[in-house]
Design a protein around this motif. Structure first.
Motif, PDB file in Angstrom:
ATOM      1  N   SER A  75      23.738  17.446 -36.380  1.00  0.00           N
ATOM      2  CA  SER A  75      23.244  18.310 -37.451  1.00  0.00           C
ATOM      3  C   SER A  75      23.972  19.656 -37.425  1.00  0.00           C
ATOM      4  CB  SER A  75      21.738  18.550 -37.295  1.00  0.00           C
ATOM      5  OG  SER A  75      21.285  19.491 -38.254  1.00  0.00           O
ATOM      6  N   ILE A  76      24.542  20.064 -38.559  1.00  0.00           N
ATOM      7  CA  ILE A  76      25.281  21.333 -38.602  1.00  0.00           C
ATOM      8  C   ILE A  76      24.355  22.533 -38.434  1.00  0.00           C
ATOM      9  CG2 ILE A  76      27.218  20.454 -39.890  1.00  0.00           C
ATOM     10  CD1 ILE A  76      24.735  22.593 -41.734  1.00  0.00           C
ATOM     11  N   THR A  77      23.046  22.343 -38.627  1.00  0.00           N
ATOM     12  CA  THR A  77      22.122  23.461 -38.444  1.00  0.00           C
ATOM     13  C   THR A  77      21.915  23.800 -36.977  1.00  0.00           C
ATOM     14  OG1 THR A  77      20.250  21.925 -38.516  1.00  0.00           O
ATOM     15  CG2 THR A  77      20.877  22.996 -40.579  1.00  0.00           C
ATOM     16  N   PHE A  78      22.265  22.882 -36.081  1.00  0.00           N
ATOM     17  CA  PHE A  78      22.025  23.096 -34.656  1.00  0.00           C
ATOM     18  C   PHE A  78      23.149  23.867 -33.970  1.00  0.00           C
ATOM     19  CE2 PHE A  78      19.397  18.903 -34.196  1.00  0.00           C
ATOM     20  CZ  PHE A  78      18.409  19.448 -34.990  1.00  0.00           C
ATOM     21  N   ARG A  79      24.346  23.918 -34.591  1.00  0.00           N
ATOM     22  CA  ARG A  79      25.506  24.433 -33.867  1.00  0.00           C
ATOM     23  C   ARG A  79      26.440  25.188 -34.804  1.00  0.00           C
ATOM     24  NH1 ARG A  79      23.954  19.446 -32.519  1.00  0.00           N
ATOM     25  NH2 ARG A  79      23.530  19.025 -30.320  1.00  0.00           N
ATOM     26  N   GLY A 104      26.290  15.716 -40.241  1.00  0.00           N
ATOM     27  CA  GLY A 104      25.530  15.802 -41.476  1.00  0.00           C
ATOM     28  C   GLY A 104      24.848  17.139 -41.640  1.00  0.00           C
ATOM     29  N   ALA A 105      24.147  17.300 -42.765  1.00  0.00           N
ATOM     30  CA  ALA A 105      23.564  18.588 -43.146  1.00  0.00           C
ATOM     31  C   ALA A 105      22.223  18.872 -42.486  1.00  0.00           C
ATOM     32  CB  ALA A 105      23.406  18.653 -44.666  1.00  0.00           C
ATOM     33  N   GLY A 106      21.629  17.886 -41.791  1.00  0.00           N
ATOM     34  CA  GLY A 106      20.301  18.083 -41.214  1.00  0.00           C
ATOM     35  C   GLY A 106      19.229  17.884 -42.275  1.00  0.00           C
ATOM     36  N   TRP A 107      18.038  17.420 -41.833  1.00  0.00           N
ATOM     37  CA  TRP A 107      17.009  17.141 -42.850  1.00  0.00           C
ATOM     38  C   TRP A 107      15.577  17.354 -42.360  1.00  0.00           C
ATOM     39  CZ3 TRP A 107      13.401  13.330 -41.770  1.00  0.00           C
ATOM     40  CH2 TRP A 107      13.692  12.480 -40.700  1.00  0.00           C
ATOM     41  N   LEU A 108      15.336  17.327 -41.052  1.00  0.00           N
ATOM     42  CA  LEU A 108      13.959  17.344 -40.558  1.00  0.00           C
ATOM     43  C   LEU A 108      13.503  18.786 -40.316  1.00  0.00           C
ATOM     44  CD1 LEU A 108      11.478  15.775 -39.690  1.00  0.00           C
ATOM     45  CD2 LEU A 108      12.515  15.478 -37.432  1.00  0.00           C
ATOM     46  N   GLU A 109      12.764  19.307 -41.266  1.00  0.00           N
ATOM     47  CA  GLU A 109      12.363  20.714 -41.183  1.00  0.00           C
ATOM     48  C   GLU A 109      11.444  20.976 -39.999  1.00  0.00           C
ATOM     49  OE1 GLU A 109      10.589  24.259 -44.073  1.00  0.00           O
ATOM     50  OE2 GLU A 109      10.636  22.175 -44.786  1.00  0.00           O
ATOM     51  N   ASP A 110      10.588  20.011 -39.651  1.00  0.00           N
ATOM     52  CA  ASP A 110       9.626  20.226 -38.563  1.00  0.00           C
ATOM     53  C   ASP A 110      10.315  20.558 -37.244  1.00  0.00           C
ATOM     54  OD1 ASP A 110       7.592  19.751 -40.312  1.00  0.00           O
ATOM     55  OD2 ASP A 110       7.100  17.740 -39.570  1.00  0.00           O
ATOM     56  N   GLU A 111      11.422  19.876 -36.927  1.00  0.00           N
ATOM     57  CA  GLU A 111      12.073  20.141 -35.652  1.00  0.00           C
ATOM     58  C   GLU A 111      12.730  21.514 -35.639  1.00  0.00           C
ATOM     59  OE1 GLU A 111      15.068  17.208 -34.785  1.00  0.00           O
ATOM     60  OE2 GLU A 111      16.040  17.462 -36.726  1.00  0.00           O
ATOM     61  N   HIS A 112      13.158  21.988 -36.784  1.00  0.00           N
ATOM     62  CA  HIS A 112      13.712  23.334 -36.866  1.00  0.00           C
ATOM     63  C   HIS A 112      12.629  24.373 -36.587  1.00  0.00           C
ATOM     64  CE1 HIS A 112      16.789  20.956 -38.901  1.00  0.00           C
ATOM     65  NE2 HIS A 112      17.625  21.966 -38.769  1.00  0.00           N
ATOM     66  N   ARG A 113      11.461  24.174 -37.183  1.00  0.00           N
ATOM     67  CA  ARG A 113      10.353  25.109 -36.923  1.00  0.00           C
ATOM     68  C   ARG A 113       9.919  25.044 -35.465  1.00  0.00           C
ATOM     69  NH1 ARG A 113       7.992  23.272 -41.986  1.00  0.00           N
ATOM     70  NH2 ARG A 113       6.599  21.943 -40.749  1.00  0.00           N
ATOM     71  N   THR A 121      18.117  26.048 -47.450  1.00  0.00           N
ATOM     72  CA  THR A 121      17.905  25.106 -48.541  1.00  0.00           C
ATOM     73  C   THR A 121      18.916  23.957 -48.458  1.00  0.00           C
ATOM     74  OG1 THR A 121      19.434  26.253 -50.016  1.00  0.00           O
ATOM     75  CG2 THR A 121      17.116  26.985 -50.022  1.00  0.00           C
ATOM     76  N   LEU A 122      18.622  22.891 -49.169  1.00  0.00           N
ATOM     77  CA  LEU A 122      19.520  21.731 -49.155  1.00  0.00           C
ATOM     78  C   LEU A 122      20.914  22.107 -49.650  1.00  0.00           C
ATOM     79  CD1 LEU A 122      19.965  18.683 -48.772  1.00  0.00           C
ATOM     80  CD2 LEU A 122      19.132  18.351 -51.117  1.00  0.00           C
ATOM     81  N   GLY A 123      20.972  22.891 -50.723  1.00  0.00           N
ATOM     82  CA  GLY A 123      22.269  23.294 -51.243  1.00  0.00           C
ATOM     83  C   GLY A 123      23.077  24.091 -50.241  1.00  0.00           C
ATOM     84  N   GLU A 124      22.415  25.018 -49.545  1.00  0.00           N
ATOM     85  CA  GLU A 124      23.126  25.811 -48.549  1.00  0.00           C
ATOM     86  C   GLU A 124      23.559  24.950 -47.369  1.00  0.00           C
ATOM     87  OE1 GLU A 124      22.300  29.387 -45.332  1.00  0.00           O
ATOM     88  OE2 GLU A 124      21.311  29.526 -47.292  1.00  0.00           O
ATOM     89  N   ARG A 125      22.728  24.002 -46.983  1.00  0.00           N
ATOM     90  CA  ARG A 125      23.106  23.140 -45.858  1.00  0.00           C
ATOM     91  C   ARG A 125      24.352  22.335 -46.200  1.00  0.00           C
ATOM     92  NH1 ARG A 125      17.719  21.746 -46.022  1.00  0.00           N
ATOM     93  NH2 ARG A 125      18.112  19.495 -46.084  1.00  0.00           N
ATOM     94  N   PHE A 126      24.443  21.846 -47.422  1.00  0.00           N
ATOM     95  CA  PHE A 126      25.652  21.113 -47.811  1.00  0.00           C
ATOM     96  C   PHE A 126      26.858  22.039 -47.899  1.00  0.00           C
ATOM     97  CE2 PHE A 126      23.258  17.304 -48.649  1.00  0.00           C
ATOM     98  CZ  PHE A 126      24.206  16.297 -48.550  1.00  0.00           C
ATOM     99  N   ASP A 127      26.650  23.267 -48.347  1.00  0.00           N
ATOM    100  CA  ASP A 127      27.756  24.238 -48.346  1.00  0.00           C
ATOM    101  C   ASP A 127      28.246  24.476 -46.927  1.00  0.00           C
ATOM    102  OD1 ASP A 127      27.589  24.516 -51.086  1.00  0.00           O
ATOM    103  OD2 ASP A 127      26.378  26.351 -51.012  1.00  0.00           O
ATOM    104  N   VAL A 176      30.824  10.445 -42.061  1.00  0.00           N
ATOM    105  CA  VAL A 176      29.906  11.093 -42.993  1.00  0.00           C
ATOM    106  C   VAL A 176      29.079   9.993 -43.640  1.00  0.00           C
ATOM    107  CG1 VAL A 176      29.717  12.376 -45.169  1.00  0.00           C
ATOM    108  CG2 VAL A 176      31.364  13.096 -43.424  1.00  0.00           C
ATOM    109  N   GLY A 177      27.780  10.233 -43.824  1.00  0.00           N
ATOM    110  CA  GLY A 177      26.934   9.220 -44.426  1.00  0.00           C
ATOM    111  C   GLY A 177      25.819   9.823 -45.246  1.00  0.00           C
ATOM    112  N   GLY A 178      25.014   8.952 -45.836  1.00  0.00           N
ATOM    113  CA  GLY A 178      23.889   9.410 -46.634  1.00  0.00           C
ATOM    114  C   GLY A 178      23.929   8.847 -48.035  1.00  0.00           C
ATOM    115  N   MET A 179      22.921   9.203 -48.809  1.00  0.00           N
ATOM    116  CA  MET A 179      22.751   8.641 -50.143  1.00  0.00           C
ATOM    117  C   MET A 179      22.943   9.658 -51.256  1.00  0.00           C
ATOM    118  SD  MET A 179      22.342   5.482 -49.515  1.00  0.00           S
ATOM    119  CE  MET A 179      21.845   4.886 -51.134  1.00  0.00           C
ATOM    120  N   GLY A 180      23.429  10.857 -50.923  1.00  0.00           N
ATOM    121  CA  GLY A 180      23.710  11.836 -51.960  1.00  0.00           C
ATOM    122  C   GLY A 180      24.749  11.299 -52.931  1.00  0.00           C
TER     123      GLY A 180
END
Length: 311
Positions: A75-79, A104-113, A121-127, A176-180
């Motif tokens: 997850s790019i939010t972790f590092r 990937g962009a990360g998706w599980l908000e609970d683990e971040h909290r 936001t999703l858009g920023e995570r993809f950016d 890279v994967g996902g359904m976007g």
């Protein structure tokens, strides 16, 4: 068909549990061992607690010899991208060139909290994902003796020595994967050597996504064969229906619906027939999603009764 093993340690696993699976997978002829990059399993205690994906892979790099190792997905939010480039390059060297990076962009908000990690936001995570991919490949591709600079909306690198280099050149394979429908295929076509369908992808939606990625690859000017197409499927194989149900019932409790759409749920004959149909969809590589890491017998059954029929 290429078969790999993937596990979700956040549901409850020690490093020793993961090592046992990785070594068994290596001995049984699976081509790779992958693990998730999560710090929480929703609704599950996940004892003894989470393990870090890259710490784990660094250790496995020294305790295995030939099996490939990777994340599905980091997850790019972790590092931050600079330190991530260093980590991946180091573990690639430690493994003598066996590392792959699913990102990937990360998706599980609970683990971040739960662990104090910002969750944009999703858009920023993809950016941020797009910028991280540009930085990672830029750092790894910069010739030794030159420096790397990057000016993005979220990350800026100035006079980076772009070291260390991974052992694999120009860099480890990127997944890279996902359904976007738009940005995911475009990022895969620009940066990845493999596109992965997630384990809950419905068949019709999966076929449409594979087509979108193939079109993006063509639009990027790449040869069609330069992209590997893969999918993750829950593994619940048994010698008879009773054994299949025994393995599948706990998985259904963890992730409802995941076994209903998996071709790897059934007896060996059923699984062979369904996997044969996957190649018609364009799937070249299958990640067998093992939930009970103590059930190495299940991997043995799959390796002995399915893999020889799908070379």
């Amino acid at each position: 068909m290429d078969f790999r093993v993937i596990v979700d340690p956040q549901f409850g696993a020690t490093y020793a549990d993961q090592l046992a699976v990785a070594q068994a997978a290596e001995d049984l002829g699976f081509s790779a061992f992958f693990r998730s990059d999560h710090y929480l399993a929703p609704g599950v205690a996940g004892l003894p607690g989470p393990t870090d994906s890259w710490v784990t892979l660094g250790a496995l790099a020294r305790e295995t010899t030939k099996i490939r190792l990777g994340t599905m997905v980091t997850s790019i939010t972790f590092r931050y991208p600079g330190p991530l480039a260093i980590t991946v390059a180091q573990v690639d060297e430690m493994s003598t060139g066996r590392i792959e990076l699913g990102i990937g962009a990360g998706w599980l908000e609970d683990e971040h909290r739960a662990y104090g990690i910002p969750f944009p936001t999703l858009g920023e995570r993809f950016d941020r994902l797009a910028e991280q991919l540009g930085i990672l490949t830029g750092l790894w591709s910069t010739p030794i003796g030159e420096t790397f600079d990057y000016q993005g909306s979220y990350y800026t690198l100035t006079d980076s020595p772009a070291l260390p280099k991974p052992l694999q050149r120009p860099h480890p394979p990127i997944i890279v994967g996902g359904m976007g429908a738009k940005r995911t295929p475009a990022l895969a076509a620009q940066f990845a050597g493999e596109f992965n369908l997630p384990g809950l992808a419905q068949p019709d939606a999966a076929a449409a996504q594979l087509q979108r990625v193939a079109e993006a690859v063509a639009a990027a000017g790449r040869p069609a064969e330069s992209m590997v197409y893969s999918a993750v499927f829950a593994l619940c194989i048994g010698r008879d229906d009773k054994e299949v149900a025994r393995r599948a019932d706990p998985v259904r409790q963890l992730i409802p619906g995941v076994t209903d759409i998996s071709p790897l749920v059934g007896t060996p004959g059923q699984v062979v027939d369904r996997c044969g149909a996957l190649s018609e969809l364009g799937i070249q590589r299958v990640y067998t999603w093992l939930f009970d890491m103590s059930d190495l017998e299940q991997l043995e059954l799959f390796a002995a009764s399915v893999m020889p029929h799908l070379p």
